[in-house]
Design an enzyme around this catalytic site. Structure first.
Site, short mmCIF file in Angstrom:
data_model
loop_
_atom_site.label_atom_id
_atom_site.label_comp_id
_atom_site.label_asym_id
_atom_site.label_seq_id
_atom_site.Cartn_x
_atom_site.Cartn_y
_atom_site.Cartn_z
N ASN A 126 -6.36 14.88 -40.26
CA ASN A 126 -7.37 14.93 -41.36
C ASN A 126 -7.01 14.18 -42.50
OD1 ASN A 126 -8.02 17.24 -39.18
ND2 ASN A 126 -9.83 17.20 -40.54
N TYR A 130 -18.05 10.21 -31.14
CA TYR A 130 -16.98 9.52 -32.12
C TYR A 130 -15.82 9.66 -31.23
CZ TYR A 130 -13.65 9.33 -35.89
OH TYR A 130 -12.72 8.92 -36.72
N GLY A 133 -18.72 2.28 -48.21
CA GLY A 133 -17.43 1.60 -49.23
C GLY A 133 -18.06 1.38 -50.51
N PHE A 168 -12.80 4.34 -48.21
CA PHE A 168 -11.68 5.36 -48.39
C PHE A 168 -10.18 4.94 -48.03
CE2 PHE A 168 -9.74 9.54 -46.89
CZ PHE A 168 -9.09 9.89 -48.29
N ILE A 169 -10.11 4.98 -46.90
CA ILE A 169 -8.66 4.37 -46.58
C ILE A 169 -8.28 3.15 -46.80
CG2 ILE A 169 -6.81 4.40 -44.70
CD1 ILE A 169 -8.50 7.26 -43.31
N LEU A 218 -20.46 -2.33 -47.18
CA LEU A 218 -20.57 -1.27 -48.23
C LEU A 218 -21.52 -0.14 -48.03
CD1 LEU A 218 -20.81 -4.11 -51.32
CD2 LEU A 218 -18.92 -2.70 -50.16
N ARG A 226 -20.15 24.52 -36.02
CA ARG A 226 -21.00 23.45 -35.54
C ARG A 226 -20.62 22.86 -34.31
NH1 ARG A 226 -19.48 19.60 -40.60
NH2 ARG A 226 -17.56 20.06 -39.90
N ILE A 233 -19.75 -5.23 -39.05
CA ILE A 233 -19.02 -5.56 -37.96
C ILE A 233 -19.56 -5.66 -36.53
CG2 ILE A 233 -18.62 -3.06 -37.49
CD1 ILE A 233 -15.74 -5.21 -37.78
#
Length: 304
Positions: A170, A141, A36, A11-12, A33, A265, A52
């Site tokens: 965000n 995270y 992505g 995305f980014i 991928l 959540r 990675i």
């Protein structure tokens, strides 16, 4: 300039690739991928498909390309997944940055621009949250993103490899994943377009700082030249409730859809708004899109 974007099919990352290619840089992309898509890459690049977490793969690609600047966007970016699978989160986000930094050191790269997150701040003690706000980690995270920042600092001290850390609010925009645990804006856009109720966890009065992806790209490009050894927030500095987000998307789509509410959540916080004034001063950067303008452009490009 020779540059590399990890996660450049995502995305980014793919939007960063667009901007770099359009200004004439020689761009390479490293992506497995898993999230992505090759279709996100709109310009000729040297593409390396791999993980990675694989040090040999990362080193071979980086040493071959010898980028001056590496934009590190590849990540496990789902808070809920990090809670359910903390080891996987650490392997991608911590082992991944170690592999990248070792490769950057060996190849002679000058700088890494690193995508961090507002998740490192945890529950805000004050708003807006500036870079001196205490770190309070609520998920794997957040832990992995913050740990990577320390590795960047150590590599700068030991080897002179420069860095700039960008803590994103965000982020939303075209190409964002609407499946699974994707970004809330993308999920809402997709569901409301289909006439389905957007799902809101909690009462919807929780606030977030939503920043359009093109503004994030501009901050990354500025950080390639400025802010060495610094940590900066990338945000609008404005907060919107999740209820307002849902209503605004429904209005812009022209749909009369009411949200479905579910229990909160684990790991989610009530309110978040980041102070972006440091990035404004150091990077000479300011966001160009408010929420309405960013959503409108996202919708125009949604399926393109």
């Amino acid at each position: 300039m020779r540059v590399m974007v990890t996660g450049g099919a995502g995305f980014i990352g793919s939007h960063i690739v667009d901007a770099l290619a359009l200004r004439g840089d020689q761009v390479s992309v490293l992506d497995d991928l898993s999230t992505g898509r090759l279709g996100n890459i709109k310009h000729p690049v040297n593409f390396y498909r791999g993980d990675i977490r694989d040090p040999e793969f990362v080193t071979d690609a980086v040493v071959k390309e010898k980028p001056g600047v590496i934009f590190h966007q590849a990540a496990q970016a789902d808070v809920q997944r990090s809670i359910k699978s903390p080891a996987l989160d650490a392997q991608i986000n911590i082992t991944g940055i170690i592999n990248l930094l070792e490769s950057a050191r060996l190849s002679g790269a000058a700088k890494v621009v690193y995508a961090s997150s507002a998740a490192v701040y945890g529950i805000p003690r004050r708003l807006p949250v500036d870079e001196n706000h205490p770190v309070s980690l609520l998920s794997g995270y957040g832990i992995s993103k913050y740990t990577a920042e320390h590795y960047l600092s150590v590599y700068r001290s030991l080897y002179g490899l420069d860095y700039t850390v960008l803590r994103y609010a965000n982020v939303y925009g075209p190409r964002q994943d609407a499946g699974g645990e994707g970004g809330v804006v993308a999920i809402f856009l997709d569901r409301i377009l289909k006439g389905e109720a957007p799902v809101i966890f909690g009462d919807g009065e929780q606030t977030r700082d939503f920043i359009y992806v093109k503004d994030v790209v501009a901050a990354n490009l500025a950080a390639a030249e400025r802010g060495g050894g610094m940590v900066m927030n990338v945000s609008t500095g404005q907060a919107a409730t999740v209820n307002r987000l849902s209503a605004l998307i429904a209005q812009l789509w022209g749909r009369d859809v009411k949200p479905e509410y579910r229990p909160p959540r684990p790991g989610d916080i009530k309110d978040s708004r980041l102070d972006n004034s440091l990035a404004g001063r150091i990077l000479e950067w300011i966001p160009g899109y408010d929420l309405r303008a960013g959503l409108r452009e996202t919708m125009e490009l949604w399926n393109k």
